[in-house]
Design an enzyme around this catalytic site. Structure first.
Site, PDB file in Angstrom:
ATOM      1  N   GLY A 144     -32.855   3.901-110.599  1.00  0.00           N
ATOM      2  CA  GLY A 144     -31.528   3.300-110.785  1.00  0.00           C
ATOM      3  C   GLY A 144     -31.562   1.859-111.244  1.00  0.00           C
ATOM      4  O   GLY A 144     -31.139   0.958-110.519  1.00  0.00           O
ATOM      5  N   ALA A 145     -32.040   1.637-112.489  1.00  0.00           N
ATOM      6  CA  ALA A 145     -32.244   0.232-112.908  1.00  0.00           C
ATOM      7  C   ALA A 145     -31.439  -0.179-114.137  1.00  0.00           C
ATOM      8  O   ALA A 145     -31.730  -1.204-114.734  1.00  0.00           O
ATOM      9  CB  ALA A 145     -33.731  -0.016-113.144  1.00  0.00           C
ATOM     10  N   ARG A 199     -28.475  -1.296-114.218  1.00  0.00           N
ATOM     11  CA  ARG A 199     -27.630  -2.462-113.908  1.00  0.00           C
ATOM     12  C   ARG A 199     -27.907  -2.938-112.481  1.00  0.00           C
ATOM     13  O   ARG A 199     -28.711  -2.329-111.767  1.00  0.00           O
ATOM     14  CB  ARG A 199     -26.146  -2.128-114.089  1.00  0.00           C
ATOM     15  CG  ARG A 199     -25.669  -0.959-113.289  1.00  0.00           C
ATOM     16  CD  ARG A 199     -24.267  -0.539-113.757  1.00  0.00           C
ATOM     17  NE  ARG A 199     -24.076   0.884-113.588  1.00  0.00           N
ATOM     18  CZ  ARG A 199     -23.623   1.456-112.489  1.00  0.00           C
ATOM     19  NH1 ARG A 199     -23.318   0.719-111.453  1.00  0.00           N
ATOM     20  NH2 ARG A 199     -23.487   2.756-112.418  1.00  0.00           N
ATOM     21  N   ASN A 246     -34.289   2.453-105.293  1.00  0.00           N
ATOM     22  CA  ASN A 246     -33.104   1.586-105.364  1.00  0.00           C
ATOM     23  C   ASN A 246     -31.810   2.348-105.637  1.00  0.00           C
ATOM     24  O   ASN A 246     -30.739   1.893-105.245  1.00  0.00           O
ATOM     25  CB  ASN A 246     -33.336   0.533-106.468  1.00  0.00           C
ATOM     26  CG  ASN A 246     -32.070  -0.190-106.837  1.00  0.00           C
ATOM     27  OD1 ASN A 246     -31.613  -1.072-106.112  1.00  0.00           O
ATOM     28  ND2 ASN A 246     -31.468   0.197-107.961  1.00  0.00           N
ATOM     29  N   SER A 302     -29.509  -1.412 -96.550  1.00  0.00           N
ATOM     30  CA  SER A 302     -28.363  -2.331 -96.546  1.00  0.00           C
ATOM     31  C   SER A 302     -28.175  -2.819 -95.115  1.00  0.00           C
ATOM     32  O   SER A 302     -28.526  -2.098 -94.163  1.00  0.00           O
ATOM     33  CB  SER A 302     -27.107  -1.583 -96.994  1.00  0.00           C
ATOM     34  OG  SER A 302     -25.949  -2.315 -96.653  1.00  0.00           O
ATOM     35  N   TYR A 362     -22.291   6.131 -96.148  1.00  0.00           N
ATOM     36  CA  TYR A 362     -23.217   5.130 -96.706  1.00  0.00           C
ATOM     37  C   TYR A 362     -24.102   4.545 -95.595  1.00  0.00           C
ATOM     38  O   TYR A 362     -25.324   4.437 -95.746  1.00  0.00           O
ATOM     39  CB  TYR A 362     -22.387   4.041 -97.380  1.00  0.00           C
ATOM     40  CG  TYR A 362     -23.169   2.970 -98.096  1.00  0.00           C
ATOM     41  CD1 TYR A 362     -23.729   3.199 -99.348  1.00  0.00           C
ATOM     42  CD2 TYR A 362     -23.327   1.706 -97.522  1.00  0.00           C
ATOM     43  CE1 TYR A 362     -24.435   2.192-100.013  1.00  0.00           C
ATOM     44  CE2 TYR A 362     -24.021   0.700 -98.182  1.00  0.00           C
ATOM     45  CZ  TYR A 362     -24.575   0.948 -99.427  1.00  0.00           C
ATOM     46  OH  TYR A 362     -25.268  -0.036-100.079  1.00  0.00           O
ATOM     47  N   ALA A 387     -24.895   5.868 -92.745  1.00  0.00           N
ATOM     48  CA  ALA A 387     -25.847   6.888 -92.262  1.00  0.00           C
ATOM     49  C   ALA A 387     -27.022   7.022 -93.225  1.00  0.00           C
ATOM     50  O   ALA A 387     -28.186   7.113 -92.812  1.00  0.00           O
ATOM     51  CB  ALA A 387     -25.121   8.232 -92.107  1.00  0.00           C
ATOM     52  N   LYS A 441     -28.201   4.738 -95.238  1.00  0.00           N
ATOM     53  CA  LYS A 441     -29.016   3.521 -95.217  1.00  0.00           C
ATOM     54  C   LYS A 441     -29.795   3.389 -93.908  1.00  0.00           C
ATOM     55  O   LYS A 441     -30.907   2.864 -93.893  1.00  0.00           O
ATOM     56  CB  LYS A 441     -28.138   2.291 -95.476  1.00  0.00           C
ATOM     57  CG  LYS A 441     -27.521   2.272 -96.878  1.00  0.00           C
ATOM     58  CD  LYS A 441     -28.586   2.266 -97.961  1.00  0.00           C
ATOM     59  CE  LYS A 441     -28.051   2.114 -99.355  1.00  0.00           C
ATOM     60  NZ  LYS A 441     -29.077   2.164-100.394  1.00  0.00           N
ATOM     61  N   ILE A 501     -24.096  -8.477-102.377  1.00  0.00           N
ATOM     62  CA  ILE A 501     -24.685  -8.963-103.624  1.00  0.00           C
ATOM     63  C   ILE A 501     -23.697  -8.669-104.751  1.00  0.00           C
ATOM     64  O   ILE A 501     -23.164  -7.546-104.831  1.00  0.00           O
ATOM     65  CB  ILE A 501     -26.042  -8.255-103.907  1.00  0.00           C
ATOM     66  CG1 ILE A 501     -26.977  -8.319-102.682  1.00  0.00           C
ATOM     67  CG2 ILE A 501     -26.704  -8.833-105.157  1.00  0.00           C
ATOM     68  CD1 ILE A 501     -27.374  -9.707-102.206  1.00  0.00           C
TER      69      ILE A 501
END
Ligand code: NAP
Length: 248
Positions: free
Chosen positions: A13-14, A16, A91, A143, A156, A158, A160, A189
């Protein structure tokens, strides 16, 4: 000489955001960079060219990290073409935010599959290469929400939190083979993912951050660079927060 000279990194997943920032940082430090994406073909081509301008090998693959078979054939191809996978950065991630009373099964499983299954898929399919070469650094992007929870993000959070347990377990399983596994926990971020939030939600976050600003992708990429390089040769099984003290 760069900190990642003679190493090959695979980053999911790069096209962006944080993944893109990590890919650029790693290429600047001399790593050959293979990256994945799900849909952004044009952005991937632009990134590939940008990475090559640092004098390294670079290749983008359209490969859904949530799909086990796709991860299997991706890793086989990368090992064939680049010889080994020295650094893996898991990522790729998505959000489908809503309160539990409104959350449907699809929103739950989309997030678990993309954020958590993907970490299993790529780790499982690259670990043998690392075991063979007796070296490797796995960096999983979790996260701070995975540690403290967040209303409206139970799916989300769960996924992470699952990444943290997975990372610590892998660190214990493969430490004897000189493979390290750590998690990086960003706070807020500024990326397209956080651009989606309403202004009042962003303002509330800002008030809760002791450093009084949002983080940027370079600040996350710097911590990933440390974990990918030999500078962190005795750091494994850890969760490093990059959050402006938001979790205190
Ligand atoms: P982003 O801007 O939304 O970018 C996500 C990237 O992941 C895109 O390149 C996207 O590619 C790719 N992707 C999504 N699903 C994929 C899949 N199934 N297979 C392969 N690639 C996929 O996100 P971000 O803000 O940079 O976040 C990156 C990571 O950091 C995520 O794991 C996120 O949970 C975590 N994180 C972010 C923050 C933050 O404040 N931004 C905070 C804590 C943790 P396509 O566009 O081609 O689909």
């Amino acid at each position: 000489m760069g900190l990642l000279e003679n190493k090959t990194a695979l980053i999911s997943g790069a096209t962006r955001g944080i993944g893109r920032g990590i890919a650029i940082k790693f290429a600047q430090e001399g790593a050959n960079v293979v990256f994945t994406y799900r849909s952004s073909v044009e952005k991937a081509q632009t990134l590939e060219e940008e990475l090559k301008s640092f004098g390294v090998q670079a290749k983008g693959y359209q490969s859904d990290a949530a799909d086990f078979e796709a991860a299997e054939s991706l890793c086989k191809e990368v090992i064939k073409e680049f010889g080994a996978i020295d650094i893996l950065v898991n990522n790729a991630g998505i959000t489908r935010d809503t309160l539990i009373v409104r959350m449907n099964e699809q929103q739950w499983s989309d997030v678990i599959q993309t954020n958590l299954n993907s970490v299993f898929n790529l780790t499982k399919n690259s670990i043998r290469s690392m075991m063979k070469t007796r070296k490797g650094s796995i960096i999983n992007i979790t996260s701070i929400v995975g540690m403290r929870g967040n209303a409206g993000q139970s799916n989300y959070a769960a996924s992470k939190a699952g990444i943290i347990g997975f990372s610590k377990s892998i660190a214990q399983e493969v430490g004897s083979r000189n493979i390290r596994c750590n998690a990086v926990a960003p706070g807020f971020i500024a990326t397209e993912m956080t651009d989606e939030l309403k202004d009042e939600v962003r303002d509330a976050y800002l008030k809760s951050i002791p450093l009084k600003r949002f983080g940027n992708v370079e600040e996350v990429a710097d911590v990933c660079l440390f974990l990918a390089s030999d500078m962190s040769s005795y750091v494994s099984g850890q969760v490093i927060s990059v959050c402006g003290a938001m979790n205190c």
